[in-house]
Scaffold this motif. Structure first.
Motif, short mmCIF file in Angstrom:
data_model
loop_
_atom_site.label_atom_id
_atom_site.label_comp_id
_atom_site.label_asym_id
_atom_site.label_seq_id
_atom_site.Cartn_x
_atom_site.Cartn_y
_atom_site.Cartn_z
N SER A 37 72.48 -116.48 76.48
CA SER A 37 72.82 -116.02 75.11
C SER A 37 71.60 -116.03 74.21
O SER A 37 71.41 -115.13 73.38
N ASP A 88 69.38 -112.97 75.06
CA ASP A 88 70.00 -111.71 74.60
C ASP A 88 69.90 -111.58 73.08
O ASP A 88 69.65 -110.50 72.54
N THR A 89 70.11 -112.69 72.37
CA THR A 89 70.04 -112.65 70.90
C THR A 89 68.63 -112.32 70.44
O THR A 89 68.44 -111.48 69.53
N ASP A 136 66.34 -110.71 72.14
CA ASP A 136 66.07 -109.32 72.50
C ASP A 136 66.67 -108.36 71.48
O ASP A 136 66.06 -107.35 71.10
N ASP A 137 67.88 -108.66 71.02
CA ASP A 137 68.53 -107.80 70.02
C ASP A 137 67.73 -107.77 68.72
O ASP A 137 67.56 -106.71 68.11
N HIS A 138 67.28 -108.92 68.29
CA HIS A 138 66.53 -108.97 67.03
C HIS A 138 65.19 -108.26 67.15
O HIS A 138 64.76 -107.55 66.22
N GLY A 143 64.61 -105.82 69.17
CA GLY A 143 64.94 -104.40 69.25
C GLY A 143 65.16 -103.79 67.87
O GLY A 143 64.72 -102.67 67.59
N VAL A 144 65.85 -104.53 67.01
CA VAL A 144 66.04 -104.06 65.63
C VAL A 144 64.71 -103.96 64.90
O VAL A 144 64.45 -103.01 64.14
N TRP A 188 63.05 -100.81 66.03
CA TRP A 188 63.74 -99.64 65.51
C TRP A 188 63.39 -99.39 64.05
O TRP A 188 63.14 -98.24 63.64
#
Length: 543
Positions: free
Chosen positions: A178, A181-182, A184-186, A188-189, A192
């Protein structure tokens, strides 16, 4: 171009960077008792130094701090499958990390290796972190001195941490999957947001770079016009040779060519010994144990002690205790005794000041020693200076004052460097840690500020004397009036403009006096170029 840096350092890994002149203190608060038994006590990652994109497969957990093997793995993971022609790695301890990187590279799997000799590979230290390193690192690893760097500062990874650090409050209690993944998401944002705002960002940079490029080119041309074209060509060739081959002489390295006060005193003493050997033995001026140069040096030292005593007297406050007040009285008594002893020698070399020193016994007893007029040749009226001093005394004071001004400038620059380092350390590692630590840091800064003020007063006194002894001398071109706003450090403060826009104080760009025949200041043959003046004289459109 890639830049990697991490907040976490390992205390067990300090020995790997201990032989650097670095004043960085990131290891001070690493591996505290709250993180010793953690599975991971930090994250290391790689970001693009130009646009701050977080690279693919560029993050890894740090098991026991920021060890070089961990950071090597992060970098090589990012570069896997990438065609490399030019690689610039910025790291806060690049001066140490790069030493064994090539040999450590062979220990990794073949798929992660690359041939350093086949690409343009260089390592640098980010512009903010390099200020904590010594002079040698600052002249060798600075982005300002490297070709093709443009306006890159190498600190993009620090800005990225401001976005990801708040996530630690949640991820520190998550499981490994977890948590990854968290993060990686941040990231990625983050990437972007960079993509969707890139057009507006580059347009604003271009609008800024075009007029700034013209401005800095004009400043560089104006500075170059003050030197002979052949000299500028030689300096340019030195820069190109060093950029192609790092083993060539570094033109950005500051060299100590100034004539110090000790050098001038030794030179004057040698001249006086030669005069004594040629003079008759019954001349009282030449057989006296205290020579003219020694007499003047004692006078300059007394003048300096008067400034120190006056400064300490102003710091006294009522009710500080009998011990402190008694210490000040003992200091004044010792200073008065030294001045009276010096007066007996002054009557020999300056017989014309007898009427100036005639004061009533009451005045002599009540006047504080730090306020007593010493009546050095520079403080005499013009007529009395010409007739009331022995031959050669005025010229010797001129030479000593010139060396004193140079010494004061060197000391002032060193003092400002120290003060800047202490202030940055307090702001980063002391603020908020407790009242006791903050009080000690403030006390140290106050002492450094008081010492800086005394050095500035010494320079002003030397320059004032030079203006009287040699009003039309060449020294005026480099020993300029020292205003309060000129006394500022070499680095950017929070109130200054950006690094590329701010202007250095003249104390950092003035050239020191070169010891050459004739004791006159000029550009000596083979003198290193003042390239530290030109570090921001170009403005790249690749900002």
């Amino acid at each position: 171009m890639y830049d990697y840096l991490c907040r976490s350092h390992s205390v067990n890994d300090c020995s790997q960077i201990s032989n650097c002149q670095s004043n960085l203190h990131a290891v001070d608060h690493a591996n505290t008792r709250f993180s010793k038994n953690c599975i991971a006590n930090g994250v290391g990652n790689v970001v693009c130094a130009r646009h701050t994109f977080v690279g693919k497969s560029s993050a890894a957990d740090l098991k026991k701090g920021e060890k070089y093997c961990s950071m090597d793995y992060v970098l090589l993971s990012t570069l896997m499958g990438v065609t490399i022609a030019m690689l610039v790695v910025s790291y806060d301890v690049a001066c140490q990390w790069s030493v064994n990187f090539a040999s450590c590279l062979a220990a990794f799997p073949i798929a992660m290796q690359f041939e350093i000799s086949d690409i343009f590979f260089t390592t640098v230290i980010p512009k903010f972190h390099i200020l904590g390193h010594g002079k040698q690192c600052q002249s060798t690893w600075s982005l300002n001195f490297r070709c093709w760097m443009g306006r890159t500062d190498g600190e993009g990874v620090e800005r990225e941490w401001s976005h990801i650090n708040p996530v630690a409050l949640s991820t520190k209690v998550m499981g490994p999957g977890s948590r990854h993944d968290t993060l990686d998401d941040h990231w990625g944002v983050w990437n972007w947001r960079k993509v969707v705002t890139m057009g507006r960002h580059l347009r604003s940079k271009l609008r800024e770079a075009i007029p700034a490029s013209k401005k800095h080119c004009a400043l560089l041309n104006a500075l170059s016009a003050t030197f002979h074209p052949q000299t500028v060509a030689e300096w340019t060739q030195m820069v190109e040779d060093w950029q192609e081959d790092a083993s060539a002489p570094n033109p950005f390295e500051e060299t100590a060519l100034e004539t110090t006060k000790a050098d001038v005193e030794a030179e004057l003493l040698a001249e006086e010994k030669a005069e004594q050997a040629r003079a008759p033995t019954n001349d009282p001026l030449l057989v006296h144990t205290t020579t003219m140069s020694a007499f003047l040096s004692m006078g300059l030292d007394l003048e300096d002690h008067q400034r120190v005593t006056s400064s300490k007297a102003k710091q006294l406050r009522r009710g500080q205790g009998l011990y402190i007040e008694g210490a000040m009285e003992r200091r004044r008594a010792a200073l008065r005794e030294r001045i009276e002893s010096w007066r007996s020698i002054q009557a020999l070399y300056m017989p014309g000041i007898a009427q100036l020193c005639q004061m009533s016994p009451t005045d002599q007893d009540t006047e504080k020693p730090e306020s007593m007029q010493l009546w050095l040749p520079s403080s005499l009226p013009t007529g009395l200076r010409e007739t009331g001093c022995v031959n050669g005394l005025v010229d010797k004071e001129r030479r000593l004052r010139l060396a004193e001004a140079d010494d004061a400038l060197v000391a002032l620059r060193r003092q400002l460097r120290i003060t800047t380092g202490v202030f940055n350390y307090k702001k980063t590692h002391v603020s908020g840690t407790g009242q006791k630590a903050n009080t000690r840091a403030r006390t140290m800064l106050s002492q450094l500020t008081a010492k800086t003020r005394l050095i500035a007063d010494r320079y002003r006194a030397a320059r004032k004397a030079l203006a009287i002894l040699d009003p039309n001398g060449d020294w005026q071109h480099r020993l300029r009036p020292l205003r309060q706003e000129d006394i500022r450090g070499p680095t950017r403060t929070d109130d200054d403009e950006s690094e590329g826009r701010r202007e250095l104080s003249w104390i950092w760009v003035t050239m020191n006096r070169v010891p050459i025949e004739g004791d006159e200041f000029e550009i000596a043959e083979g003198m290193p170029c003042p390239l530290h003046v030109l570090i921001n004289s170009h403005y790249s459109l690749c900002s």
